[in-house]
Design a protein around this motif. Structure first.
Motif, PDB file in Angstrom:
ATOM      1  N   GLY A 372      35.199  34.645   6.149  1.00 41.88           N
ATOM      2  CA  GLY A 372      34.478  33.742   7.025  1.00 41.88           C
ATOM      3  C   GLY A 372      33.453  32.863   6.360  1.00 41.88           C
ATOM      4  N   TRP A 373      33.070  33.173   5.104  1.00 40.80           N
ATOM      5  CA  TRP A 373      31.950  32.463   4.499  1.00 40.80           C
ATOM      6  C   TRP A 373      32.305  31.017   4.159  1.00 40.80           C
ATOM      7  CZ3 TRP A 373      28.552  35.478   6.119  1.00 40.80           C
ATOM      8  CH2 TRP A 373      28.611  36.866   5.970  1.00 40.80           C
ATOM      9  N   SER A 374      33.472  30.779   3.609  1.00 40.62           N
ATOM     10  CA  SER A 374      33.826  29.393   3.279  1.00 40.62           C
ATOM     11  C   SER A 374      34.012  28.568   4.541  1.00 40.62           C
ATOM     12  CB  SER A 374      35.086  29.357   2.416  1.00 40.62           C
ATOM     13  OG  SER A 374      36.197  29.877   3.113  1.00 40.62           O
ATOM     14  N   GLU A 375      34.549  29.182   5.598  1.00 41.47           N
ATOM     15  CA  GLU A 375      34.759  28.456   6.847  1.00 41.47           C
ATOM     16  C   GLU A 375      33.427  28.051   7.493  1.00 41.47           C
ATOM     17  OE1 GLU A 375      38.376  31.143   6.276  1.00 41.47           O
ATOM     18  OE2 GLU A 375      36.221  31.247   5.958  1.00 41.47           O
ATOM     19  N   VAL A 376      32.477  28.978   7.530  1.00 44.94           N
ATOM     20  CA  VAL A 376      31.199  28.627   8.155  1.00 44.94           C
ATOM     21  C   VAL A 376      30.436  27.626   7.287  1.00 44.94           C
ATOM     22  CG1 VAL A 376      29.802  30.528   7.183  1.00 44.94           C
ATOM     23  CG2 VAL A 376      29.209  29.546   9.402  1.00 44.94           C
ATOM     24  N   ALA A 377      30.565  27.732   5.971  1.00 45.16           N
ATOM     25  CA  ALA A 377      29.897  26.763   5.098  1.00 45.16           C
ATOM     26  C   ALA A 377      30.453  25.362   5.320  1.00 45.16           C
ATOM     27  CB  ALA A 377      30.051  27.172   3.636  1.00 45.16           C
ATOM     28  N   LEU A 482      32.474  29.114  16.175  1.00 38.78           N
ATOM     29  CA  LEU A 482      33.471  29.163  15.113  1.00 38.78           C
ATOM     30  C   LEU A 482      34.028  30.583  15.051  1.00 38.78           C
ATOM     31  CD1 LEU A 482      34.950  27.978  12.629  1.00 38.78           C
ATOM     32  CD2 LEU A 482      32.992  28.712  11.250  1.00 38.78           C
ATOM     33  N   ASN A 483      35.279  30.743  15.463  1.00 41.31           N
ATOM     34  CA  ASN A 483      35.966  32.020  15.343  1.00 41.31           C
ATOM     35  C   ASN A 483      36.848  31.984  14.097  1.00 41.31           C
ATOM     36  OD1 ASN A 483      34.994  33.353  17.644  1.00 41.31           O
ATOM     37  ND2 ASN A 483      36.450  32.304  18.955  1.00 41.31           N
ATOM     38  N   VAL A 484      36.652  32.913  13.198  1.00 43.54           N
ATOM     39  CA  VAL A 484      37.438  33.009  11.976  1.00 43.54           C
ATOM     40  C   VAL A 484      38.304  34.266  12.070  1.00 43.54           C
ATOM     41  CG1 VAL A 484      37.368  33.145   9.463  1.00 43.54           C
ATOM     42  CG2 VAL A 484      35.600  31.866  10.694  1.00 43.54           C
ATOM     43  N   ASP A 485      39.573  34.129  11.681  1.00 36.04           N
ATOM     44  CA  ASP A 485      40.497  35.263  11.726  1.00 36.04           C
ATOM     45  C   ASP A 485      40.533  35.876  13.120  1.00 36.04           C
ATOM     46  OD1 ASP A 485      41.026  34.875   9.015  1.00 36.04           O
ATOM     47  OD2 ASP A 485      39.422  36.215   8.396  1.00 36.04           O
ATOM     48  N   HIS A 486      40.825  35.000  14.091  1.00 34.91           N
ATOM     49  CA  HIS A 486      40.955  35.389  15.499  1.00 34.91           C
ATOM     50  C   HIS A 486      39.660  35.960  16.074  1.00 34.91           C
ATOM     51  CE1 HIS A 486      45.259  34.802  14.905  1.00 34.91           C
ATOM     52  NE2 HIS A 486      45.188  35.600  13.858  1.00 34.91           N
ATOM     53  N   GLY A 487      38.544  35.651  15.445  1.00 33.26           N
ATOM     54  CA  GLY A 487      37.262  36.097  15.964  1.00 33.26           C
ATOM     55  C   GLY A 487      36.749  37.387  15.351  1.00 33.26           C
ATOM     56  N   PHE A 491      30.824  32.934  14.450  1.00 36.69           N
ATOM     57  CA  PHE A 491      29.552  32.275  14.169  1.00 36.69           C
ATOM     58  C   PHE A 491      29.209  31.324  15.317  1.00 36.69           C
ATOM     59  CE2 PHE A 491      31.638  33.205  10.149  1.00 36.69           C
ATOM     60  CZ  PHE A 491      30.648  33.849   9.432  1.00 36.69           C
ATOM     61  N   LEU A 492      27.932  31.219  15.624  1.00 36.88           N
ATOM     62  CA  LEU A 492      27.424  30.282  16.613  1.00 36.88           C
ATOM     63  C   LEU A 492      26.456  29.333  15.918  1.00 36.88           C
ATOM     64  CD1 LEU A 492      26.558  32.766  19.532  1.00 36.88           C
ATOM     65  CD2 LEU A 492      28.739  31.627  19.085  1.00 36.88           C
ATOM     66  N   GLU A 611      33.138  28.080  25.317  1.00 44.90           N
ATOM     67  CA  GLU A 611      32.995  29.085  24.272  1.00 44.90           C
ATOM     68  C   GLU A 611      34.264  29.920  24.190  1.00 44.90           C
ATOM     69  OE1 GLU A 611      29.303  31.278  24.360  1.00 44.90           O
ATOM     70  OE2 GLU A 611      28.327  29.711  25.563  1.00 44.90           O
ATOM     71  N   ASP A 612      34.885  29.918  23.016  1.00 41.63           N
ATOM     72  CA  ASP A 612      36.068  30.747  22.788  1.00 41.63           C
ATOM     73  C   ASP A 612      35.634  32.146  22.401  1.00 41.63           C
ATOM     74  OD1 ASP A 612      38.128  28.903  23.297  1.00 41.63           O
ATOM     75  OD2 ASP A 612      37.780  27.941  21.358  1.00 41.63           O
ATOM     76  N   TRP A 613      36.156  33.129  23.119  1.00 43.36           N
ATOM     77  CA  TRP A 613      35.838  34.520  22.830  1.00 43.36           C
ATOM     78  C   TRP A 613      36.854  35.067  21.832  1.00 43.36           C
ATOM     79  CZ3 TRP A 613      31.554  36.909  23.295  1.00 43.36           C
ATOM     80  CH2 TRP A 613      31.487  38.300  23.200  1.00 43.36           C
ATOM     81  N   PRO A 614      36.473  36.025  20.978  1.00 44.54           N
ATOM     82  CA  PRO A 614      37.431  36.573  20.014  1.00 44.54           C
ATOM     83  C   PRO A 614      38.690  37.114  20.677  1.00 44.54           C
ATOM     84  CG  PRO A 614      35.208  37.264  19.459  1.00 44.54           C
ATOM     85  CD  PRO A 614      35.115  36.560  20.783  1.00 44.54           C
ATOM     86  N   ALA A 615      39.804  36.936  19.990  1.00 46.80           N
ATOM     87  CA  ALA A 615      41.102  37.384  20.504  1.00 46.80           C
ATOM     88  C   ALA A 615      41.347  38.838  20.118  1.00 46.80           C
ATOM     89  CB  ALA A 615      42.212  36.498  19.947  1.00 46.80           C
ATOM     90  N   GLN A 616      42.295  39.455  20.808  1.00 41.69           N
ATOM     91  CA  GLN A 616      42.698  40.802  20.445  1.00 41.69           C
ATOM     92  C   GLN A 616      44.217  40.873  20.399  1.00 41.69           C
ATOM     93  OE1 GLN A 616      40.691  42.803  23.748  1.00 41.69           O
ATOM     94  NE2 GLN A 616      42.670  43.474  24.548  1.00 41.69           N
TER      95      GLN A 616
END
Length: 640
Positions: A372-377, A482-487, A491-492, A611-616
């Motif tokens: 998730g770090w590169s995506e949020v950056a 920002l949901n990374v890897d299906h949440g 990050f908000l 707001e997209d909630w994490p997927a399962q």
């Protein structure tokens, strides 16, 4: 095969495996996202000091050296640690050659390389790397000094002790293990009577002076974190898992060999070769000692690597034991250890790719500290481009702040108070740098980009965290999610204008929360099945919940089912009501194939937020009802 040919064969195998592993580590060092602690050590390298709140200074100094040689970036950060880690098996070879000859030395080096944690040590910029190098240098010095006291041997010992003291507080246990080893052998006890040894020990002890001075001036913060705060110091039966975990990490046959080697040290403790008695004392502290220690220490963070110095040391006495095994058993040991090493490399290769991390998101093998770090950056970089140049960048915890600092190359990232700052011993350091931010009162009317790592808190603690955040920064705008890897990482980002009004959390608009009660993670889902849950947004309210499967919108409705239990659990007031529940009858979704699919919610709030909630993950069966759906239908038919 004569002894010379056997030695040559083992040397060639060692050199080939060492070179291949070094190449693999260099590739992974360039592609793996930074581990959270690595990013903080890179931050510490920007503020040179003898001691930091979490560690003595050596790790940060090595990180600084990497940046000077290779520039900014994670590969340059890791490069000196990779090279230090590559020296470890050579030290094992050197020590074993002193005791048992060249052939045994190359065999011990092979074992150290095949040990998954040993062979891959140095890949990450962590303090264990210089600490292990220091430990093996001490062992090599003692192996030499117990035969003949030389100036170089004493100098090596003094430097190694100083290196270990500047590497980690945990090196004190290595010193204790070495003292136990010396006490167990006549050669060691004779060495203790030599004044040169005490001079070397005194020099090594002086290296702890900056650590003690820093702790005296900071109310013992570093010692308190390492030896008090992070450990419950009460019996924990989870320690019983320690042998199983170590057996799996070492690979079972290699773990068995090293355990047998420790028993051999006991059996041959009166042998004329001092290595056996010395390694008996050292090994009992460094391996079984950690097993006992594990019943009382930190069970929340990673500690499985702590006995690695002991395992590498036992590799030095393992070759004579292995030589008595049948050739088939020796081949099986090398094969199983090699498979374990290959499996670890394959896992790290998965973590190094975006597709690999996403594929692991559904299970327990997901490593959120590498994700998730590169995506949020990237998202933060885009946000900042659209904001004024004097925008403050504020993160909600030290790990996210360190990652953003490393990725964006800016040293002014501020950090809000957060439980994990204290949990990981970084709060005092942030305060020392003047980067611990108290919220809006510290912003002097400047625009702010506030970034939250939402998944850094367990779900049960998030609403309280949002309320605390609102008290610090004022009324929150609609977050950019920002949901990374299906949440699995979420990050908000909040864009806060120049005028930020602080006030009680009761008057604040808080981010949404939701939960899918049915189906549970991994359950089968088919058309006609019930999808049930709740969604709330304190301070604004949810106007619509969209159900999505495989990225496709399949249904939508307004949550209007009373859920007083949810309101009571979260401590919501009358303004928020209690109509948070929703229930869908799962429709057919022709575009989603059978198999694993991701079920998610999109939440629309009354103030225009989305707001997209994490997927399962669920097992989608588009051809008909699942067993659960059929049973539910049968119950409804009986009721009618």
């Amino acid at each position: 095969m004569d002894a010379g040919m056997r030695t040559s064969s083992k040397r060639v195998k060692f050199l080939v495996l060492w070179a291949l592993l070094l190449l693999a580590k260099l590739v992974l060092a360039a592609t793996l996202q930074p581990f959270g602690d690595e990013a903080f050590y890179a931050w510490e390298a920007r503020h040179p000091a003898w001691v930091y709140s979490d560690l003595p200074g050596l790790t940060a100094w090595i990180a600084w050296l990497g940046a000077q040689v290779g520039g900014p970036g994670v590969f340059a950060l890791r490069l000196p640690f990779v090279l230090l880690g590559a020296a470890l098996p050579w030290l094992v070879v050197r020590i074993t050659r002193r005791w048992f000859g060249a052939e045994a030395g190359w065999q011990a080096g092979l074992l150290a390389l095949l040990m998954p944690l040993g062979g891959l040590m140095g890949l990450l910029a962590l303090p264990d790397v210089p600490m292990l190098v220091a430990a093996l240098l001490c062992l090599d010095a003692f192996a030499s000094l117990m035969r003949r006291v030389t100036v170089w041997g004493l100098v090596q010992l003094a430097l190694a002790l100083a290196m270990g003291a500047f590497a980690h507080y945990r090196f004190a246990l290595v010193v204790l293990a070495g003292a136990a080893g010396l006490a167990c052998t006549p050669a060691g006890r004779a060495l203790l009577r030599h004044p040169g040894l005490w001079l070397a020990l005194a020099i090594g002890a002086l290296a702890w002076a900056p650590v003690l001075a820093w702790n005296l001036s900071h109310a013992g913060a570093g010692l308190g974190f390492q030896f008090v705060d992070r450990h419950p110091w009460q019996p924990q039966w989870r320690g019983l898992w320690w042998p199983l975990v170590q057996g799996l990490l070492l690979t079972p046959l290699l773990a068995w060999l090293l355990g047998r080697s420790l028993l051999e040290c006991w059996r041959r403790r009166r042998d004329s070769e001092p290595a056996w008695a010395f390694m008996l004392g050292l090994g009992l502290v460094a391996v079984p000692g950690y097993f006992v220690f594990g019943f009382f220490t930190d069970a929340e963070r990673v500690t499985f690597h702590w006995p690695l110095a002991g395992w590498l040391a036992l590799c030095c006495v393992a070759p004579p034991v292995l030589a008595r095994w049948p050739s088939r058993a020796r081949r099986l040991l090398h094969a199983t250890a090699g498979l374990g090493l290959a499996a670890m490399l394959a896992y790290l290769a998965l973590l190094a790719s975006a597709q690999g991390r996403s594929s692991l998101a559904a299970g327990p093998a997901y490593a959120d500290n590498f994700s998730g770090w590169s995506e949020v950056a990237t998202a933060v970089r885009d946000d900042l481009r659209a904001m004024p140049d004097d925008t403050l960048l504020v993160a909600d915890n030290f790990m996210l702040a360190a990652q953003l600092r490393l990725a964006l190359g800016r040293d002014d990232v501020r950090v809000l108070p957060h439980p994990i700052n204290q949990k990981h011993g970084r709060e005092v350091q942030l305060a020392t740098w003047g980067l611990l931010d108290d919220g809006a009162q510290d912003w002097a009317g400047r625009p702010v980009l506030l970034v939250l790592e939402d998944t850094a808190r367990p779900l049960r603690q998030r609403l309280a965290g949002y309320r605390e955040l609102c008290d610090r920064v004022g009324r929150l705008p609609v977050p950019r999610v920002l949901n990374v890897d299906h949440g699995r990482k979420r990050f908000l980002r909040f864009v806060l204008g120049e005028a930020v009004a602080t006030g009680p959390a009761g008057g604040c608009r808080l981010p949404a929360l939701a939960w899918l009660e049915t189906p549970a993670r991994g359950d089968t889902l088919a058309p006609g099945d019930e999808v049930r849950g709740w969604a709330l947004a304190s301070g604004s309210g949810i106007t619509r919940v969209e159900l999505r499967l495989g990225g496709e919108v399949v249904a939508g409705l307004e949550p209007d089912l009373p859920r007083p239990d949810v309101a009571a659990y979260w401590g919501l007031g009358p303004d928020d009501g209690d109509r948070f529940g929703f229930r869908f009858a799962m429709p057919a979704v022709p575009g989603v194939p059978a198999g694993r699919a991701w079920l998610a919610l999109r939440l629309y709030t009354a103030d225009g937020g989305v707001e997209d909630w994490p997927a399962q993950p669920v097992r989608w069966r588009p051809s008909g009802q699942s067993e659960a759906g059929a049973a539910q239908g049968g119950r409804e038919a009986d009721q009618r």
